[in-house]
Structures are given as C-alpha cells and as structure tokens.
Scaffold this active site. Sequence first.
Site, PDB file in Angstrom:
ATOM      1  N   HIS A 104     -12.792  -4.289   4.195  1.00 44.48           N
ATOM      2  CA  HIS A 104     -11.325  -4.412   4.225  1.00 44.48           C
ATOM      3  C   HIS A 104     -10.709  -3.892   5.535  1.00 44.48           C
ATOM      4  O   HIS A 104     -10.014  -4.647   6.209  1.00 44.48           O
ATOM      5  CB  HIS A 104     -10.740  -3.679   3.010  1.00 44.48           C
ATOM      6  CG  HIS A 104      -9.260  -3.842   2.863  1.00 44.48           C
ATOM      7  ND1 HIS A 104      -8.603  -3.691   1.669  1.00 44.48           N
ATOM      8  CD2 HIS A 104      -8.293  -4.114   3.775  1.00 44.48           C
ATOM      9  CE1 HIS A 104      -7.307  -3.895   1.857  1.00 44.48           C
ATOM     10  NE2 HIS A 104      -7.091  -4.142   3.124  1.00 44.48           N
TER      11      HIS A 104
ATOM     12  N   HIS B 128      -6.750  -4.165   9.844  1.00 45.98           N
ATOM     13  CA  HIS B 128      -7.960  -4.942   9.552  1.00 45.98           C
ATOM     14  C   HIS B 128      -8.791  -5.062  10.831  1.00 45.98           C
ATOM     15  O   HIS B 128      -8.835  -6.108  11.469  1.00 45.98           O
ATOM     16  CB  HIS B 128      -7.571  -6.306   8.984  1.00 45.98           C
ATOM     17  CG  HIS B 128      -6.874  -6.218   7.650  1.00 45.98           C
ATOM     18  ND1 HIS B 128      -6.331  -7.303   7.015  1.00 45.98           N
ATOM     19  CD2 HIS B 128      -6.662  -5.159   6.828  1.00 45.98           C
ATOM     20  CE1 HIS B 128      -5.796  -6.918   5.853  1.00 45.98           C
ATOM     21  NE2 HIS B 128      -5.982  -5.616   5.730  1.00 45.98           N
TER      22      HIS B 128
ATOM     23  N   GLU C 272     -16.885   9.997  23.916  1.00 45.84           N
ATOM     24  CA  GLU C 272     -15.592  10.564  23.516  1.00 45.84           C
ATOM     25  C   GLU C 272     -15.435  10.650  21.993  1.00 45.84           C
ATOM     26  O   GLU C 272     -14.603  11.421  21.507  1.00 45.84           O
ATOM     27  CB  GLU C 272     -14.446   9.732  24.100  1.00 45.84           C
ATOM     28  CG  GLU C 272     -14.347   8.351  23.493  1.00 45.84           C
ATOM     29  CD  GLU C 272     -13.054   7.612  23.859  1.00 45.84           C
ATOM     30  OE1 GLU C 272     -13.083   6.377  23.841  1.00 45.84           O
ATOM     31  OE2 GLU C 272     -12.040   8.261  24.151  1.00 45.84           O
TER      32      GLU C 272
ATOM     33  N   GLU D 212       0.824  -1.215   0.000  1.00 45.09           N
ATOM     34  CA  GLU D 212       0.000   0.000   0.000  1.00 45.09           C
ATOM     35  C   GLU D 212       0.859   1.268   0.000  1.00 45.09           C
ATOM     36  O   GLU D 212       0.402   2.321   0.421  1.00 45.09           O
ATOM     37  CB  GLU D 212      -0.952   0.005   1.212  1.00 45.09           C
ATOM     38  CG  GLU D 212      -1.890  -1.175   1.314  1.00 45.09           C
ATOM     39  CD  GLU D 212      -3.040  -1.161   0.299  1.00 45.09           C
ATOM     40  OE1 GLU D 212      -3.093  -0.243  -0.551  1.00 45.09           O
ATOM     41  OE2 GLU D 212      -3.870  -2.096   0.361  1.00 45.09           O
TER      42      GLU D 212
ATOM     43  N   HIS E 215      -2.825   1.479   8.479  1.00 44.47           N
ATOM     44  CA  HIS E 215      -3.931   0.695   7.927  1.00 44.47           C
ATOM     45  C   HIS E 215      -4.008  -0.622   8.686  1.00 44.47           C
ATOM     46  O   HIS E 215      -2.997  -1.318   8.825  1.00 44.47           O
ATOM     47  CB  HIS E 215      -3.701   0.447   6.437  1.00 44.47           C
ATOM     48  CG  HIS E 215      -4.545  -0.648   5.886  1.00 44.47           C
ATOM     49  ND1 HIS E 215      -5.924  -0.618   5.937  1.00 44.47           N
ATOM     50  CD2 HIS E 215      -4.219  -1.818   5.280  1.00 44.47           C
ATOM     51  CE1 HIS E 215      -6.402  -1.722   5.377  1.00 44.47           C
ATOM     52  NE2 HIS E 215      -5.388  -2.474   4.980  1.00 44.47           N
TER      53      HIS E 215
HETATM   54  O1  2HA Z   1      -1.678  -7.199   3.279  1.00 45.41           O
HETATM   55  O2  2HA Z   1      -3.470  -5.063   4.412  1.00 45.41           O
HETATM   56  O3  2HA Z   1      -4.285  -3.833   2.233  1.00 45.41           O
HETATM   57  C1  2HA Z   1      -1.485  -5.858   3.503  1.00 45.41           C
HETATM   58  C2  2HA Z   1      -2.786  -5.193   3.427  1.00 45.41           C
HETATM   59  C3  2HA Z   1      -3.225  -4.696   2.129  1.00 45.41           C
HETATM   60 ZN    ZN Z   2      -5.405  -4.377   4.167  1.00 47.44          ZN
END
Ligand code: 2HA
Ligand code: ZN
Length: 274
Positions: free
Chosen positions: A210, A141, A169, A115, A139
């Site tokens: 995602h 998950h 909050e 990414e 980022h």
């Molecule tokens: O595997 O999370 O979005 C890495 C990620 C891709």
């Molecule tokens: Zn991801």
Amino acid sequence: MKFLEAEFVQGFIRMANDGWEQGWHERNGGNLSYRVKPEEVEYVKEELAAGQWQPIGTTVPGLAGEYFLVTGSGKFFRNVIIKPEDSICMIELDENGEQYRIVWGLINGGRPTSELPSHLMNHEVKKLASGGSHRVIYHAHTTNLIALTFVLPLEDEVFTRELWEMATECPVVFPSGIGVVPWMVPGGRDIAVATSELMKQYDVAVWAHHGIFVSGEDFDVTFGLAHTVEKAAEILVKMLSMQSTKRQTITPAQFRDLAVDFKVILPERFLYEK
Ligand code: 2HA
Ligand code: ZN
C-alpha cells in the site's frame, strides 16, 4: 485570501505538490495532515466558519480542541496547488476528541481524508511521544517501498536493516528504524490502531502492498523522511534487479562507528549477523 497566504497553508500546499511531482499520488492516493499551532489558528481566525459536528470514527482525547489542516477524501493531490479551497480543509476537534467540524475549505462539499482515524490517532501518539514537537502526518503511495513489500519478509528488523544498508545517511535520518504493518483494509480504525502502536517507537511505518506512513516536526523534515526512505527503497530495488546478493555492503561494525560519530543510537536488534 489571508488564509491561503498563511505560511503554514503555503507549506502544506507545497508539500502536497512535491509528493505529486514525485509520482506518489496517482488519482486520489495518499493524504496529509498538519496539527495547526494556536498562533496560526489565531492568524486565520476571521476566515473560519464552522460546519456541522461529525463523528471522527475513533476517540483522540489528547487532541481535544485542536485544529488540523487535512487533504480531502477522494481529492487529488495533483489539484491541491490549483484549487486548495476545493481539495483541502481545516477541521476543529471537540472538547472530547470524538467529533470534528470543518472550519475552512472543501467548498464544493466532501469530507476530510478517508484515513482521518489513522492520522488523528497517530497525531495523538506522536504529540505525546515528541513532547508536542511532531505536527505532520503523511501517507503516500511510494512505488519502490511498495514493491519491496512483495519480496522482503514483512519484519521491522529486515526493512530497517536492508534500507539502512542502501545509503549511509539512512541510519542518521531514521535511527529508530521502520515499522511494518501487514496488509490491512485501509481507512478504518484497525489500521489506525496497528500503525499508532508502531509509531510509539518509529517515525516511519510501511503499509504492506500500500505505501508509507510518516510523522515529523514540520513539512521539510516529514517530506524529507519519506523521500529518504523511498530513495533507499529505489536503490534496493535497482540492486536486487541487477543481482540477488550484495558483493559488499555496510557492516554492523561500520554502523556502530557511524552511530558514535553522528551521535545517534542505533538499536542492536537491527545490527544482527546475517
Ligand atoms: O486514497 O491513499 O489509503 C487515499 C489513500 C487511502
Ligand atoms: Zn493509501
């Protein structure tokens, strides 16, 4: 050893491990990047060794010549704390913001996060929008937030308002709200462009089905933001699992009162009548 002892490197490793411990980084899921300060580059300068220039896959002139600490593509967050030199790297950008080269880490080969275009385009947007104070892009998950992308309409107004209602909050921690990116192929320039467009006004975006994408000044604030959003999402998932409607909640008038006392601006578009 000096590189690994540097405070910014330690902070990066701790944040990656905190995300792993939250259960947000199965296998190689997620990625983290930090825009390194000039004095921090100076501190580790003697341990840097430049590799080959490689195309970034997009152009970020606003970040020309800057250095970033980033997780590696295909690397597991779980391993960052035990073998950082294999799992993360520091990169340098060229003077046009078109190419990067690895200057430390990924000792067993590999590339920066898949990414990287999203991270760098968002660093460019947030650097400008924050007057240079934002340095971290993350980022993850996040389980409950992902679950909500199957049941809530994929609209900024709805995600923002529903999550604000879940914990007092929340409007104080993310007063500008949350942007929603519809499902897109990860890793490319398109998702990078769509996300960076939203991050001009938000510090948080949800990638449908995602995960979460957040920006902040430092590791504490950025991790705390993701943690707060995901906690609110967990409460909403629990609430919806008990009952599809709320018996009582925080009202638009109460949000307006909160905004006054906490000195935050809550855009009226999120305080719609239901
Ligand atoms: O595997 O999370 O979005 C890495 C990620 C891709
Ligand atoms: Zn991801």
